[in-house]
Design a protein around this motif. Structure first.
Motif, PDB file in Angstrom:
ATOM      1  N   ARG A  14      -3.766   4.563  20.788  1.00  0.00           N
ATOM      2  CA  ARG A  14      -5.008   5.550  19.746  1.00  0.00           C
ATOM      3  C   ARG A  14      -4.647   6.953  19.477  1.00  0.00           C
ATOM      4  NH1 ARG A  14     -11.617   4.924  19.069  1.00  0.00           N
ATOM      5  NH2 ARG A  14     -11.816   5.890  17.214  1.00  0.00           N
ATOM      6  N   TYR A  15      -4.820   7.418  18.640  1.00  0.00           N
ATOM      7  CA  TYR A  15      -4.497   8.797  17.775  1.00  0.00           C
ATOM      8  C   TYR A  15      -5.253   9.236  16.959  1.00  0.00           C
ATOM      9  CZ  TYR A  15      -1.382  12.218  16.453  1.00  0.00           C
ATOM     10  OH  TYR A  15      -1.596  13.717  16.080  1.00  0.00           O
ATOM     11  N   ALA A  16      -6.235   9.916  17.042  1.00  0.00           N
ATOM     12  CA  ALA A  16      -7.102  10.915  16.452  1.00  0.00           C
ATOM     13  C   ALA A  16      -8.295   9.851  16.524  1.00  0.00           C
ATOM     14  CB  ALA A  16      -6.320  10.645  15.196  1.00  0.00           C
ATOM     15  N   GLU A  17      -8.756   9.537  15.046  1.00  0.00           N
ATOM     16  CA  GLU A  17     -10.119   8.876  15.106  1.00  0.00           C
ATOM     17  C   GLU A  17      -9.230   7.670  14.632  1.00  0.00           C
ATOM     18  OE1 GLU A  17     -12.633  10.037  12.530  1.00  0.00           O
ATOM     19  OE2 GLU A  17     -13.282  12.177  14.095  1.00  0.00           O
ATOM     20  N   ALA A  18      -8.926   7.729  13.664  1.00  0.00           N
ATOM     21  CA  ALA A  18      -8.574   5.614  13.113  1.00  0.00           C
ATOM     22  C   ALA A  18      -7.449   5.970  13.299  1.00  0.00           C
ATOM     23  CB  ALA A  18      -8.862   5.877  11.238  1.00  0.00           C
ATOM     24  N   ASP A  19      -6.220   6.886  13.821  1.00  0.00           N
ATOM     25  CA  ASP A  19      -4.592   6.180  13.725  1.00  0.00           C
ATOM     26  C   ASP A  19      -4.245   4.922  15.151  1.00  0.00           C
ATOM     27  OD1 ASP A  19      -4.559   7.109  11.006  1.00  0.00           O
ATOM     28  OD2 ASP A  19      -4.036   9.136  12.552  1.00  0.00           O
ATOM     29  N   LEU A  20      -3.258   4.618  14.946  1.00  0.00           N
ATOM     30  CA  LEU A  20      -2.065   3.860  16.552  1.00  0.00           C
ATOM     31  C   LEU A  20      -1.110   4.271  16.307  1.00  0.00           C
ATOM     32  CD1 LEU A  20      -3.282   0.655  16.622  1.00  0.00           C
ATOM     33  CD2 LEU A  20      -4.546   2.225  18.366  1.00  0.00           C
ATOM     34  N   ILE A  21       0.058   4.601  17.238  1.00  0.00           N
ATOM     35  CA  ILE A  21       1.252   4.956  16.973  1.00  0.00           C
ATOM     36  C   ILE A  21       1.338   4.186  18.028  1.00  0.00           C
ATOM     37  CG2 ILE A  21       2.691   6.217  18.212  1.00  0.00           C
ATOM     38  CD1 ILE A  21       1.374   9.112  17.639  1.00  0.00           C
ATOM     39  N   VAL A  22       2.268   2.865  18.078  1.00  0.00           N
ATOM     40  CA  VAL A  22       2.516   1.995  18.094  1.00  0.00           C
ATOM     41  C   VAL A  22       4.450   1.576  18.596  1.00  0.00           C
ATOM     42  CG1 VAL A  22       2.879  -0.858  17.945  1.00  0.00           C
ATOM     43  CG2 VAL A  22       0.938   0.271  16.728  1.00  0.00           C
ATOM     44  N   SER A  23       4.560   1.692  20.043  1.00  0.00           N
ATOM     45  CA  SER A  23       6.010   1.002  19.935  1.00  0.00           C
ATOM     46  C   SER A  23       6.758  -0.626  19.315  1.00  0.00           C
ATOM     47  CB  SER A  23       6.612   1.403  21.215  1.00  0.00           C
ATOM     48  OG  SER A  23       5.821   3.162  21.095  1.00  0.00           O
ATOM     49  N   CYS A  24       7.100  -0.376  18.595  1.00  0.00           N
ATOM     50  CA  CYS A  24       7.699  -2.249  18.798  1.00  0.00           C
ATOM     51  C   CYS A  24       9.426  -2.329  18.784  1.00  0.00           C
ATOM     52  CB  CYS A  24       8.091  -2.796  17.604  1.00  0.00           C
ATOM     53  SG  CYS A  24       6.159  -2.267  16.578  1.00  0.00           S
ATOM     54  N   PHE A  25      10.057  -3.511  19.730  1.00  0.00           N
ATOM     55  CA  PHE A  25      11.446  -3.692  20.298  1.00  0.00           C
ATOM     56  C   PHE A  25      11.713  -4.095  18.161  1.00  0.00           C
ATOM     57  CE2 PHE A  25      14.818  -6.164  21.873  1.00  0.00           C
ATOM     58  CZ  PHE A  25      15.444  -4.680  21.916  1.00  0.00           C
ATOM     59  N   THR A  26      12.228  -3.734  17.824  1.00  0.00           N
ATOM     60  CA  THR A  26      13.338  -4.347  16.966  1.00  0.00           C
ATOM     61  C   THR A  26      14.471  -4.815  16.895  1.00  0.00           C
ATOM     62  OG1 THR A  26      13.570  -2.685  15.717  1.00  0.00           O
ATOM     63  CG2 THR A  26      11.419  -2.999  15.637  1.00  0.00           C
ATOM     64  N   GLU A  27      14.179  -5.730  16.099  1.00  0.00           N
ATOM     65  CA  GLU A  27      15.619  -6.582  16.255  1.00  0.00           C
ATOM     66  C   GLU A  27      17.091  -5.916  15.737  1.00  0.00           C
ATOM     67  OE1 GLU A  27      16.831 -11.249  15.654  1.00  0.00           O
ATOM     68  OE2 GLU A  27      15.691 -10.756  13.737  1.00  0.00           O
ATOM     69  N   VAL A  28      16.509  -5.404  14.595  1.00  0.00           N
ATOM     70  CA  VAL A  28      17.392  -4.916  14.117  1.00  0.00           C
ATOM     71  C   VAL A  28      18.118  -2.896  14.393  1.00  0.00           C
ATOM     72  CG1 VAL A  28      17.094  -5.792  11.166  1.00  0.00           C
ATOM     73  CG2 VAL A  28      16.167  -3.543  12.065  1.00  0.00           C
ATOM     74  N   ASP A  29      17.362  -2.177  15.006  1.00  0.00           N
ATOM     75  CA  ASP A  29      17.398  -0.712  15.137  1.00  0.00           C
ATOM     76  C   ASP A  29      16.738  -0.857  16.306  1.00  0.00           C
ATOM     77  OD1 ASP A  29      18.191   0.238  13.174  1.00  0.00           O
ATOM     78  OD2 ASP A  29      16.492  -0.130  12.049  1.00  0.00           O
ATOM     79  N   GLY A  30      16.017  -1.787  17.170  1.00  0.00           N
ATOM     80  CA  GLY A  30      15.705  -1.519  18.968  1.00  0.00           C
ATOM     81  C   GLY A  30      14.900  -1.401  19.265  1.00  0.00           C
ATOM     82  N   MET A  31      14.067   0.068  19.156  1.00  0.00           N
ATOM     83  CA  MET A  31      13.203   1.086  20.114  1.00  0.00           C
ATOM     84  C   MET A  31      12.518   1.579  18.894  1.00  0.00           C
ATOM     85  SD  MET A  31      11.188  -0.395  22.507  1.00  0.00           S
ATOM     86  CE  MET A  31       9.957   0.590  22.488  1.00  0.00           C
ATOM     87  N   LYS A  32      11.504   1.298  18.077  1.00  0.00           N
ATOM     88  CA  LYS A  32      10.753   2.138  17.292  1.00  0.00           C
ATOM     89  C   LYS A  32       9.504   2.477  17.218  1.00  0.00           C
ATOM     90  CE  LYS A  32      14.472   3.010  14.911  1.00  0.00           C
ATOM     91  NZ  LYS A  32      15.586   4.057  14.174  1.00  0.00           N
ATOM     92  N   SER A  33       8.854   3.702  17.019  1.00  0.00           N
ATOM     93  CA  SER A  33       7.370   4.333  17.368  1.00  0.00           C
ATOM     94  C   SER A  33       6.867   4.534  15.741  1.00  0.00           C
ATOM     95  CB  SER A  33       7.403   4.994  17.991  1.00  0.00           C
ATOM     96  OG  SER A  33       8.128   4.678  19.336  1.00  0.00           O
ATOM     97  N   TYR A  34       6.055   4.086  15.573  1.00  0.00           N
ATOM     98  CA  TYR A  34       5.491   4.151  14.023  1.00  0.00           C
ATOM     99  C   TYR A  34       3.803   4.160  13.818  1.00  0.00           C
ATOM    100  CZ  TYR A  34       8.940   0.631  13.547  1.00  0.00           C
ATOM    101  OH  TYR A  34       9.603  -0.421  13.642  1.00  0.00           O
ATOM    102  N   MET A  35       3.929   5.549  13.345  1.00  0.00           N
ATOM    103  CA  MET A  35       2.670   6.158  13.265  1.00  0.00           C
ATOM    104  C   MET A  35       1.805   4.693  12.207  1.00  0.00           C
ATOM    105  SD  MET A  35       0.094   7.737  13.540  1.00  0.00           S
ATOM    106  CE  MET A  35       0.589   9.870  14.178  1.00  0.00           C
ATOM    107  N   LEU A  36       0.875   4.307  12.547  1.00  0.00           N
ATOM    108  CA  LEU A  36      -0.265   3.511  11.515  1.00  0.00           C
ATOM    109  C   LEU A  36      -1.713   4.148  11.381  1.00  0.00           C
ATOM    110  CD1 LEU A  36       0.327   0.016  13.488  1.00  0.00           C
ATOM    111  CD2 LEU A  36       1.661   0.886  11.365  1.00  0.00           C
ATOM    112  N   ARG A  37      -1.312   4.703   9.743  1.00  0.00           N
ATOM    113  CA  ARG A  37      -2.837   5.897   9.325  1.00  0.00           C
ATOM    114  C   ARG A  37      -3.413   4.926   8.994  1.00  0.00           C
ATOM    115  NH1 ARG A  37      -1.769  11.139  10.727  1.00  0.00           N
ATOM    116  NH2 ARG A  37       0.520  12.055  10.146  1.00  0.00           N
ATOM    117  N   ASN A  38      -4.923   5.661   9.792  1.00  0.00           N
ATOM    118  CA  ASN A  38      -6.573   4.705   9.136  1.00  0.00           C
ATOM    119  C   ASN A  38      -6.798   3.160   9.463  1.00  0.00           C
ATOM    120  OD1 ASN A  38      -7.604   7.282   8.675  1.00  0.00           O
ATOM    121  ND2 ASN A  38      -6.753   7.374   6.701  1.00  0.00           N
ATOM    122  N   ILE A  39      -5.972   2.746   9.995  1.00  0.00           N
ATOM    123  CA  ILE A  39      -5.807   1.284  10.858  1.00  0.00           C
ATOM    124  C   ILE A  39      -7.260   0.855  11.384  1.00  0.00           C
ATOM    125  CG2 ILE A  39      -5.001   1.383  13.005  1.00  0.00           C
ATOM    126  CD1 ILE A  39      -3.029  -0.916  12.025  1.00  0.00           C
TER     127      ILE A  39
END
Length: 239
Positions: A14-39
């Motif tokens: 959880r980041y701030a009040e309504a955001d998430l930072i999500v780490s995923c292992f992707t098939e095409v680019d390996g590890m990636k981290s994403y900012m999901l605003r207001n989710i």
């Protein structure tokens, strides 16, 4: 660059009040981290918080800038709906353990399709089966193969396992040499797969010691490896 890729969720923060930072292992680019605003507040968006539980298997449409910064997900959907993995208490403890292991060991932003297929299959297998007391031991052993430090089992009949060298030895050499019931138990998992390992029967103390042996092995061979915080819960539930 807009990509469509399968992905396995490793962690979310959880980041701030309504955001998430999500780490995923992707098939095409390996590890990636994403900012999901207001989710955490949005109820009408294309992205749902429930999609991003640990080890969820997704298909993403995402913008990958590949600059080491947080990326952006445009769309996501579940490609394999788990039946028990997030609802069964014992399996949920394994989910947390495996996600911590992966977060600590997979760092590269580069494709590793063999590792991706292994993880996808392993978690689907766990979801569908009811005999899995030793799953985490076989998982760690097999994962080490994809990470590049699978033990040398050519002398598996020897009594000592050197955790620094990753090999079995005939004589005690130094403080890296391990012997005992946990070493003998570990030997049983070589040349096993998820369809056969349930035949291995371990006492509680031996299972714990074998798991700790593998975790010590990871400490020596995976840079920056951290013992999972979920280990204590896992051992309590499976003991």
């Amino acid at each position: 660059m807009i990509v469509t890729t399968k992905a396995i969720v490793i962690s979310s923060l959880r980041y701030a009040e309504a955001d998430l930072i999500v780490s995923c292992f992707t098939e095409v680019d390996g590890m990636k981290s994403y900012m999901l605003r207001n989710i955490l507040k949005s109820k009408k968006g294309k992205l749902r918080t429930s999609f991003f539980q640990p080890l969820s298997q997704l298909e993403l449409i995402a913008n990958h800038k590949n600059k080491g910064t947080l990326e952006y997900i445009k769309e996501a959907k579940i490609v394999y709906p788990y039946q028990t993995l997030h609802s069964d208490v014992l399996k949920s403890s394994l989910v947390m353990f495996c996600s911590e292991i992966l977060k600590s060991t997979i760092k590269e932003e580069e494709p590793n399709p063999q590792l991706f297929q292994f993880l996808s299959y392993a978690f689907q297998w766990l979801d569908l089966h009811e005999t899995y007391a030793n799953f985490h031991i076989l998982f760690l052993l097999k994962l080490s193969q994809y990470l590049g430090f699978y033990p040398d089992d050519s002398n598996v009949d020897y009594p000592y396992f050197n955790i620094q060298e990753g090999s079995f030895e005939k004589q005690f050499n130094d403080h890296f040499s391990e012997e005992g019931p946990e070493v003998e138990a570990l030997k049983q998992f070589f040349n096993q797969d998820f369809s056969t390992f349930s035949e291995i029967k371990l006492q509680k103390q031996t299972r714990t010691a074998t798991l700790n042996l593998l975790l010590n092995y990871y400490h020596y061979h995976s840079q920056g490896f951290k013992t999972p915080k979920s280990l204590a819960v896992l051992q309590q539930l499976f003991n």
